[in-house]
Design a protein around this motif. Structure first.
Motif, mmCIF file in Angstrom:
data_model
loop_
_atom_site.group_PDB
_atom_site.id
_atom_site.type_symbol
_atom_site.label_atom_id
_atom_site.label_comp_id
_atom_site.label_asym_id
_atom_site.label_seq_id
_atom_site.Cartn_x
_atom_site.Cartn_y
_atom_site.Cartn_z
ATOM 1 N N TRP A 65 0.858 -1.185 0.000
ATOM 2 C CA TRP A 65 0.000 0.000 0.000
ATOM 3 C C TRP A 65 0.900 1.242 0.000
ATOM 4 C CZ3 TRP A 65 -5.067 -0.244 -0.671
ATOM 5 C CH2 TRP A 65 -5.905 0.774 -0.201
ATOM 6 N N SER A 66 0.845 2.018 -1.065
ATOM 7 C CA SER A 66 1.777 3.167 -1.153
ATOM 8 C C SER A 66 1.214 4.412 -0.485
ATOM 9 C CB SER A 66 2.074 3.477 -2.609
ATOM 10 O OG SER A 66 2.529 2.340 -3.251
ATOM 11 N N PHE A 67 0.581 4.198 0.636
ATOM 12 C CA PHE A 67 -0.025 5.300 1.392
ATOM 13 C C PHE A 67 0.228 5.011 2.863
ATOM 14 C CE2 PHE A 67 -2.295 4.477 -2.483
ATOM 15 C CZ PHE A 67 -2.411 5.730 -3.042
ATOM 16 N N PRO A 68 0.179 6.042 3.682
ATOM 17 C CA PRO A 68 0.456 5.786 5.096
ATOM 18 C C PRO A 68 -0.610 4.900 5.747
ATOM 19 C CG PRO A 68 0.507 8.148 4.579
ATOM 20 C CD PRO A 68 -0.053 7.456 3.388
ATOM 21 N N THR A 80 6.361 9.457 -7.832
ATOM 22 C CA THR A 80 5.369 10.526 -7.696
ATOM 23 C C THR A 80 5.476 11.064 -6.274
ATOM 24 O OG1 THR A 80 3.976 9.085 -8.996
ATOM 25 C CG2 THR A 80 2.928 11.026 -8.089
ATOM 26 N N GLY A 81 5.555 10.129 -5.324
ATOM 27 C CA GLY A 81 5.804 10.476 -3.926
ATOM 28 C C GLY A 81 7.214 10.013 -3.572
ATOM 29 N N CYS A 82 7.565 10.137 -2.304
ATOM 30 C CA CYS A 82 8.869 9.603 -1.898
ATOM 31 C C CYS A 82 8.717 8.989 -0.513
ATOM 32 C CB CYS A 82 9.917 10.700 -1.845
ATOM 33 S SG CYS A 82 9.716 11.770 -0.429
ATOM 34 N N PHE A 120 1.083 19.614 4.474
ATOM 35 C CA PHE A 120 1.233 18.164 4.593
ATOM 36 C C PHE A 120 2.312 17.734 3.598
ATOM 37 C CE2 PHE A 120 -0.680 13.938 3.137
ATOM 38 C CZ PHE A 120 -0.276 13.231 4.247
ATOM 39 N N GLN A 121 3.233 16.864 4.016
ATOM 40 C CA GLN A 121 4.295 16.337 3.156
ATOM 41 C C GLN A 121 5.166 17.443 2.549
ATOM 42 O OE1 GLN A 121 1.749 13.798 0.641
ATOM 43 N NE2 GLN A 121 2.609 12.023 1.691
ATOM 44 N N LEU A 122 5.657 18.322 3.416
ATOM 45 C CA LEU A 122 6.450 19.460 2.930
ATOM 46 C C LEU A 122 7.717 19.028 2.203
ATOM 47 C CD1 LEU A 122 6.332 22.217 5.699
ATOM 48 C CD2 LEU A 122 5.156 22.132 3.501
HETATM 49 C C1 GLC Z 1 3.765 8.811 -0.281
HETATM 50 C C2 GLC Z 1 3.063 7.940 0.751
HETATM 51 C C3 GLC Z 1 3.987 6.864 1.278
HETATM 52 C C4 GLC Z 1 4.613 6.112 0.117
HETATM 53 C C5 GLC Z 1 5.334 7.089 -0.792
HETATM 54 C C6 GLC Z 1 6.014 6.415 -1.974
HETATM 55 O O1 GLC Z 1 4.681 9.620 0.351
HETATM 56 O O2 GLC Z 1 2.581 8.724 1.811
HETATM 57 O O3 GLC Z 1 3.280 5.975 2.115
HETATM 58 O O4 GLC Z 1 5.497 5.144 0.591
HETATM 59 O O5 GLC Z 1 4.429 8.047 -1.268
HETATM 60 O O6 GLC Z 1 5.109 5.821 -2.827
#
Ligand code: GLC
Length: 461
Positions: free
Chosen positions: A144-147, A221-223, A284-286
């Motif tokens: 899951w690529s989300f917290p 896209t995220g990190c 959020f996510q600065l």
């Molecule tokens: C976002 C998500 C994190 C995920 C990252 C990379 O920052 O909050 O959970 O690991 O992207 O996909």
């Protein structure tokens, strides 16, 4: 103002001096400490994965995995072939705009449909007939690529999602429960036996082929980043929970470094602040907003606006559509930086064809725009390297041995943005010096979440 003066000002804001990097690395180290001892409430960092085993590369078998990122859903049958080799058969669907803002129930039903499609059609031949008909349960590893605030290897509370996904009636619910409910509604006999963040999945997957891997970085896209931490240091876990693990055990941690950062130590420019203010989740996510693929294009557009207004870019004429926020994706930057040929002018027109120009952009315009891209993407490389530097320090890797420090790198920004890898190497060399930075191996972790999900599903069985 002249182009030179504008660029000097821009470089002053964006090019991170050693002092600024030191502030960031210290800020991260401090947030590691706080995150390790602070029980998660709402948004969490330093999230325990409950995964304490790493693969050896010799595991074999076929496992089911689900990998949800910001763009796609992948359901895969992963065949572990031993010797660090894998074969993946997947069903992949893009997340539609409607699904992104719909109900959790609709979203999880859509996931269940994809699982059904894989198991009963696409990868049917890889499973036993009883598993296809549902008489025998199939085990699923979920990446899951989300917290998610994990409470056990297969339990975790869904936190705020990000990446443009806002599902109703989902935050605060258990992820495995929501999946099981959807599988029940479809009559699927699938059991979630592991939940993991993509960065933990990447670490495990990379360890399958490179067992000495000490951290994974997602730069997409995220990190985000993950690494193994000593259980006794994870004091946010109850002492009784910690004592279940033999002394010296390490557990993979999802740092959620993406949400790190305060204005105190992140050198935010005026453009970072404008971007943040215009975002649907401000403040959020600065850190992530300064460096990951979702944002670099918008930062470039914001800087370019100033250059146009100063009469330096596009002869001071605003192309139609260019004032639209978020209209300039990061892939335009990649294309600009990649093309160093004489055909650049033609290709720029092609890249920017969605904007309407009063006069076609000149070669000079391309040079200016590309230089802006380079400044912004170089800062991004340095920021990603700062996370690596902090995680190397956190684990004491430099003193621990004099061997290579292996890092699994995954994600579109790292893998496809031109010169990103070189820029990160340069940033690490500037920070650590040649001798130590030569030991740091940034290896592309091709196998990300899907394989990691399957491996953990297996290791936890
Ligand atoms: C976002 C998500 C994190 C995920 C990252 C990379 O920052 O909050 O959970 O690991 O992207 O996909």
């Amino acid at each position: 103002m002249s182009a030179d003066a504008l660029f000097t000002g821009l470089e002053e804001q964006f090019l991170l001096s050693r002092d600024k990097v030191a502030g960031i690395v210290d800020g991260f180290l401090n947030e590691f400490k706080v995150g390790l001892r602070t029980p998660s409430k709402g948004l969490a960092t330093m999230i325990p994965s409950f995964v304490t085993k790493m693969p050896t590369g010799n595991e074999t078998g076929t496992f089911l995995s689900l990998d949800l990122g910001g763009t796609n859903l992948r359901i895969s049958a992963v065949q572990l072939l031993g010797n660090g080799r894998v074969k993946v058969l997947e069903v992949k669907h893009a997340i539609t705009p409607e699904l992104r803002v719909g109900t959790g129930e609709a979203f999880f039903d859509w996931i269940a449909d994809a699982v059904e499609e894989l198991v009963t059609i696409k990868a049917r031949h890889l499973f036993k007939p009883e598993q296809v008909t549902g008489q025998e349960a199939l085990f699923l590893g979920v990446c899951w690529s989300f917290p998610v605030d994990q409470t056990a290897v297969n339990r975790g509370t869904i936190l705020r999602m990000g990446k443009g996904i806002t599902l109703s009636e989902t935050e605060g619910r258990d992820l495995a429960d929501m999946l099981h409910e959807a599988f029940d509604r479809k009559g699927l006999n699938v059991k979630v036996n592991a939940l993991l963040n993509d960065t933990v999945g990447t670490l495990v997957a990379h360890a399958y082929s490179s067992p000495r891997t000490r951290m994974a970085i997602i730069f997409a896209t995220g990190c985000n980043a993950s690494y193994p931490e000593k259980v006794e240091e994870i004091t946010k876990m109850d002492a009784s929970e910690r004592s279940k693990y033999p002394a010296g055990t390490e557990m993979l941690l999802n740092t959620e470094i993406d949400i790190f950062g305060t204005e105190e130590y992140l050198p935010l420019t005026k453009y970072d602040k404008i971007l943040d203010d215009s975002h649907n989740q401000p403040k959020f996510q600065l850190y992530e907003k300064m460096m990951s693929g979702a944002y670099l294009g918008e930062l470039t557009r914001l800087v370019a606006l100033d250059f146009i207004e100063a009469g330096i870019l596009f002869k001071g004429q605003m192309p139609e559509g260019f004032t639209e926020a978020w209209s300039f994706p990061t892939k335009y930057m990649s294309a600009l930086e990649r093309d160093t040929t004489v055909h650049r002018q033609v290709s720029l027109e092609k890249i920017l064809e969605k904007y309407h120009f009063a006069q076609p952009p000149s070669l000079e315009d391309i040079t200016i725009l590309t230089r802006i891209c380079r400044i912004i993407s170089t800062r991004s490389a340095i920021l990603c390297s700062a996370a690596i530097a902090a995680l190397i320090d956190q684990q004491g890797l430099i003193k621990k041995s004099d061997g290579d420090i292996i890092i699994g790198m995954n994600g579109s920004t790292y893998e496809y943005y031109p010169f990103m890898e070189e820029r990160m190497h340069r940033a690490l060399r500037n920070w650590f010096g040649v001798e130590i930075s030569d030991r740091i191996r940034l290896e592309v972790a091709h196998e990300g979440g899907s394989v990691g999900g399957a491996l953990i599903a297996m290791l936890c069985n």
